[in-house]
Scaffold this motif. Structure first.
Motif, PDB file in Angstrom:
ATOM      1  N   ARG A 126      -4.842 -20.057  -9.133  1.00  0.00           N
ATOM      2  CA  ARG A 126      -4.010 -18.857  -9.360  1.00  0.00           C
ATOM      3  C   ARG A 126      -2.541 -19.188  -9.128  1.00  0.00           C
ATOM      4  NH1 ARG A 126      -8.251 -16.047  -7.035  1.00  0.00           N
ATOM      5  NH2 ARG A 126      -7.335 -16.193  -4.954  1.00  0.00           N
ATOM      6  N   GLU A 130       0.401 -18.967 -11.876  1.00  0.00           N
ATOM      7  CA  GLU A 130       1.620 -18.191 -11.631  1.00  0.00           C
ATOM      8  C   GLU A 130       2.859 -19.044 -11.887  1.00  0.00           C
ATOM      9  OE1 GLU A 130       1.672 -14.939 -10.939  1.00  0.00           O
ATOM     10  OE2 GLU A 130       3.862 -15.090 -10.986  1.00  0.00           O
ATOM     11  N   LYS A 133       3.373 -19.643 -15.517  1.00  0.00           N
ATOM     12  CA  LYS A 133       3.921 -18.447 -16.171  1.00  0.00           C
ATOM     13  C   LYS A 133       5.436 -18.390 -15.944  1.00  0.00           C
ATOM     14  CE  LYS A 133       2.559 -13.620 -16.321  1.00  0.00           C
ATOM     15  NZ  LYS A 133       1.767 -12.582 -15.661  1.00  0.00           N
TER      16      LYS A 133
END
Lengths: 170, 194
Positions: A126, A130, A133
């Motif tokens: 995760r 992140e 992104k």
């Protein structure tokens, strides 16, 4: 003890040592899905003493018990069912692999189950998603800015040439 | 408190039992009360004239059948437990015994239990025999013949059989319905489930 009994005794100690050593949570189930034995790391994963785990059903520890039953059935048919993801009731994601044991007559006599706690891996995954992104957003902004700069330089060059002067940007 | 006469009578029981059953006593006491309490149990047995060093017992060695009852009585007296605690000790035993858990692989159905338990009994005991019988689809009886150790052993076996059965039928309940110490010809345990 007779010699066969001594050999059995040594074999028992060998197996006990393996169960104590196993660095991955491992369980042994009877054909009904009841936990018959558990390694020490299984205790740590379920956060229960081994003696409380033994005699309970593996499926009862999971959010979706039917998925576990399905995997047991799959491993019985195919011999093994590897690396399925599931979630423990306490929220931890795990990868489950199941091996079905059969006797000489081909009758199911039990299952070995290994569990891998994916909590840290999922958290890291995760975190990477992140970061990726953020990098994509930054990249989009940086590229956009660059394109705009190129367009502005072209415009400036055009204006300079109109004024009879030399283009400034190559 | 058990008398010397009772102890002597228990130790006159013919036959032997496998060491693994004492290992489960050891593990139960260590896990529930601590290693120091195990020493109290050993002291009690020594005081009775039948010393036992639990850590030295091998799973496959044979010990006198009477020691089975004495071990339970020593645990009860040394730790000031009730009969129900000994029943619970029986219920915990399968969880502590590697051999018993391995044998549980054979118990996958009521039919298998009825078929294989006499043979499993003989792996642990040279005294007595177990006679299982399926009564209907929701109950069986387990009869123990020719082994009369002590009523406390009956309590222990009640818990032990219940746990064993729960590996196959989780909702199983066991109770002793006939007892040689109450005038019946043998011990009989009724196992029932929903």
């Amino acid at each position: 003890m007779t010699e066969p009994e001594l050999e059995l005794f040594e074999l028992e100690n060998y197996i006990k040592d393996i169960w104590r050593f196993l660095p991955v949570p491992i369980l042994y189930l009877n054909p009904l899905g009841m936990i018959i034995d558990a390694g020490e790391m299984a205790s740590a994963l379920f956060n229960l003493p081994k003696e409380e785990i033994i005699g309970t059903r593996l499926r009862n520890y999971f959010d979706s018990p039917e998925a576990i039953v399905s995997q047991e059935q799959e491993s019985e048919k195919a011999g093994m069912a590897l690396s399925r993801e599931a979630v423990l009731k306490r929220g931890a994601p795990v990868s489950i692999s199941i091996l079905a044991r059969k006797d000489e007559a081909g009758e199911l006599i039990g299952f070995f189950v290994s569990l891998t706690d994916l909590t840290d891996i999922k958290t890291f995954q995760r975190h990477l998603e992140e970061k990726n992104k953020q990098l994509e957003t930054f990249n989009a902004v940086a590229v956009g800015r660059e394109i705009k700069m190129i367009a502005l330089e072209k415009e400036v060059n055009g204006l300079l040439v109109e004024l009879g002067r030399e283009a400034k940007y190559g | 408190m058990i008398s010397k006469e009772e102890i002597d009578k228990i130790m006159q029981t013919e036959g032997q039992v496998k060491g693994v059953v004492f290992q489960t006593d050891r593990e139960y006491v260590k896990n529930h009360f601590g290693y120091e309490k195990l020493k109290l149990v050993e002291q009690k047995l020594a005081d009775w004239g039948h010393p036992l060093v639990y850590d030295k017992i091998q799973a496959l060695e044979w010990l006198p059948a009477g020691m089975r009852a004495l071990s339970l009585l020593a645990v009860k007296e040394a730790l000031e437990l009730k009969d129900e605690d000994i029943r619970n000790m029986g219920a915990q035993a399968p969880k502590f015994s590697f051999i018993i858990r391995t044998l549980l692989g054979f118990f996958m159905s009521i039919e298998k239990i009825v078929k294989t338990s006499p043979e499993v009994w003989q792996r642990h005991w040279t005294a007595g025999q177990i006679v299982p019988e399926q009564i209907n689809e929701k109950s069986i009886t387990l009869r123990i013949e020719n082994l009369n150790l002590h009523p406390l052993f009956c309590k222990y076996e009640e818990g032990y059989f219940e746990r064993i059965m729960q590996f196959v039928k989780p909702e199983s309940k066991v109770r002793e319905v006939k007892c040689a110490f109450k005038g019946d010809p043998y011990h009989e345990y009724e196992v029932s489930w929903k």
